[in-house]
Motif scaffolding. Structure first.
Motif, PDB file in Angstrom:
ATOM      1  N   GLU A  54      -5.441  31.957  -1.891  1.00  0.00           N
ATOM      2  CA  GLU A  54      -6.244  31.815  -2.847  1.00  0.00           C
ATOM      3  C   GLU A  54      -5.940  30.471  -3.581  1.00  0.00           C
ATOM      4  O   GLU A  54      -5.660  30.418  -4.780  1.00  0.00           O
ATOM      5  CB  GLU A  54      -6.146  33.030  -3.803  1.00  0.00           C
ATOM      6  N   GLU A  55      -6.064  29.511  -2.869  1.00  0.00           N
ATOM      7  CA  GLU A  55      -5.987  28.048  -3.205  1.00  0.00           C
ATOM      8  C   GLU A  55      -7.201  27.544  -4.049  1.00  0.00           C
ATOM      9  O   GLU A  55      -7.971  27.073  -3.616  1.00  0.00           O
ATOM     10  CB  GLU A  55      -5.879  27.108  -1.928  1.00  0.00           C
ATOM     11  N   VAL A  56      -6.863  28.239  -5.322  1.00  0.00           N
ATOM     12  CA  VAL A  56      -8.094  27.730  -6.230  1.00  0.00           C
ATOM     13  C   VAL A  56      -7.879  26.643  -7.165  1.00  0.00           C
ATOM     14  O   VAL A  56      -8.613  26.307  -8.331  1.00  0.00           O
ATOM     15  CB  VAL A  56      -8.606  28.856  -7.173  1.00  0.00           C
ATOM     16  N   GLY A  57      -6.674  25.876  -6.840  1.00  0.00           N
ATOM     17  CA  GLY A  57      -6.473  24.779  -7.598  1.00  0.00           C
ATOM     18  C   GLY A  57      -5.452  25.084  -8.662  1.00  0.00           C
ATOM     19  O   GLY A  57      -4.533  25.818  -8.277  1.00  0.00           O
ATOM     20  N   LYS A  58      -5.415  24.493  -9.918  1.00  0.00           N
ATOM     21  CA  LYS A  58      -4.222  24.514 -10.905  1.00  0.00           C
ATOM     22  C   LYS A  58      -4.355  25.960 -11.539  1.00  0.00           C
ATOM     23  O   LYS A  58      -3.298  26.195 -12.139  1.00  0.00           O
ATOM     24  CB  LYS A  58      -4.275  23.310 -11.684  1.00  0.00           C
ATOM     25  N   ARG A  59      -5.565  26.519 -11.241  1.00  0.00           N
ATOM     26  CA  ARG A  59      -5.606  27.807 -12.369  1.00  0.00           C
ATOM     27  C   ARG A  59      -4.630  28.911 -11.855  1.00  0.00           C
ATOM     28  O   ARG A  59      -5.006  29.566 -10.504  1.00  0.00           O
ATOM     29  CB  ARG A  59      -7.017  28.208 -12.450  1.00  0.00           C
ATOM     30  N   GLU A  60      -3.611  29.231 -12.352  1.00  0.00           N
ATOM     31  CA  GLU A  60      -2.591  30.304 -12.037  1.00  0.00           C
ATOM     32  C   GLU A  60      -2.965  31.680 -12.354  1.00  0.00           C
ATOM     33  O   GLU A  60      -2.589  32.614 -11.786  1.00  0.00           O
ATOM     34  CB  GLU A  60      -1.104  29.914 -12.228  1.00  0.00           C
TER      35      GLU A  60
END
Lengths: 84, 195
Positions: free
Chosen positions: A58-64
């Motif tokens: 779930e490589e959605v950027g920096k949103r953890e």
């Protein structure tokens, strides 16, 4: 002989199902002589691998995770619903 | 033991335990922070209502993820109802026109990508990939994500969304992949040829 434009469409379609034998053979013959289409097909394969990793991690950027406000809103909704 | 016997606080604990991963699951599929948070909220509310049907033998997270999956599909169906997919044939027409000559042969260079798989470990690559995904038209992107994330076939996508034919789905997927390829080439491989 298939055109490169047709091969790009078939290369995508092949990722979504099985092509008829005759089409597979025609595509293979084209790829034997077309370097650009060979690269294109390999690159579509790469994009598919990218999406497999994207799905897994779930490589959605920096949103953890949830924002603080979002979490508070959900907590409130849970309380409201639990009291019903 | 069934979850219905647990206190409401348990659901709040679930929020702490699984809220972030459910959010990421949703965000990866709808690519909109607000929508993803709303869907997670709907999931927890639905979970409270459906507690009676939850059996402890299944994992809470798996159960919640199952609810969320339905919420995502419902959301996509709701949005799709207000749209049509008639314009699939003209999707990225410009890109196709500049890529091929009148006889359908390449008139641009499809560059060699060296060691593309190394990019998968680079954070910068994922920033580029996310940007490329965000630049796809939203309703078309949903089709691509249903295909790649949920593994739905063209036939299943036709059932889930109001796309007129499986052929239309194939056309859309083909155009989106071409666009993604171009985006990655321009934004990543041409800028970082060593991967």
């Amino acid at each position: 002989m298939l055109s490169c434009k047709e091969v790009t469409e078939l290369a995508s379609r092949r990722q979504d199902g099985v092509l008829p034998l005759r089409t597979r053979v025609a595509m293979r013959l084209h790829l034997m002589v077309c370097r650009m289409c060979t690269r294109y097909v390999a690159q579509l394969g790469f994009i598919r691998r990218v999406m497999a990793v994207y799905r897994e991690r779930e490589e959605v950027g920096k949103r953890e995770g949830l924002s603080r406000d979002g979490r508070a809103k959900i907590r409130e909704a849970i309380r409201r619903e639990s009291e019903k | 033991m069934r979850v219905m016997t647990e206190s409401p606080e348990s659901v709040e604990q679930w929020l702490e335990l699984y809220g972030d991963s459910l959010f990421k699951f949703a965000l990866a599929r709808v690519r909109n922070v607000q929508v993803a948070e709303d869907l997670v909220q709907e999931t927890f509310v639905a979970a409270i209502k459906a507690r009676d049907s939850f059996e402890q033998r299944s994992q809470v997270k798996t159960w919640l993820t199952g609810i969320l999956k339905h919420k995502i599909i419902d959301h996509q169906r709701r949005c799709a109802r207000e749209q049509n997919y008639e314009d699939a044939d003209t999707l990225f027409d410009e890109l196709r026109q500049e890529s091929f000559d009148a006889s359908g042969h390449w008139q641009i260079d499809v560059a060699q990508w060296s060691n593309p798989d190394q990019a998968l470990e680079r954070e910068e690559f994922w920033a580029v990939m996310n940007r490329c995904l965000d630049e796809l038209p939203e309703k078309m992107r949903e089709i691509f994500l249903l295909r790649e994330m949920e593994g739905l076939s063209a036939e299943e996508i036709c059932k889930a969304l109001p796309v007129s034919s499986t052929n239309n789905v194939w056309v859309i997927l083909s155009r989106l992949r071409m666009k993604l390829r171009q985006c990655l080439e321009l934004r990543w491989f041409n800028r970082a040829p060593d991967g």
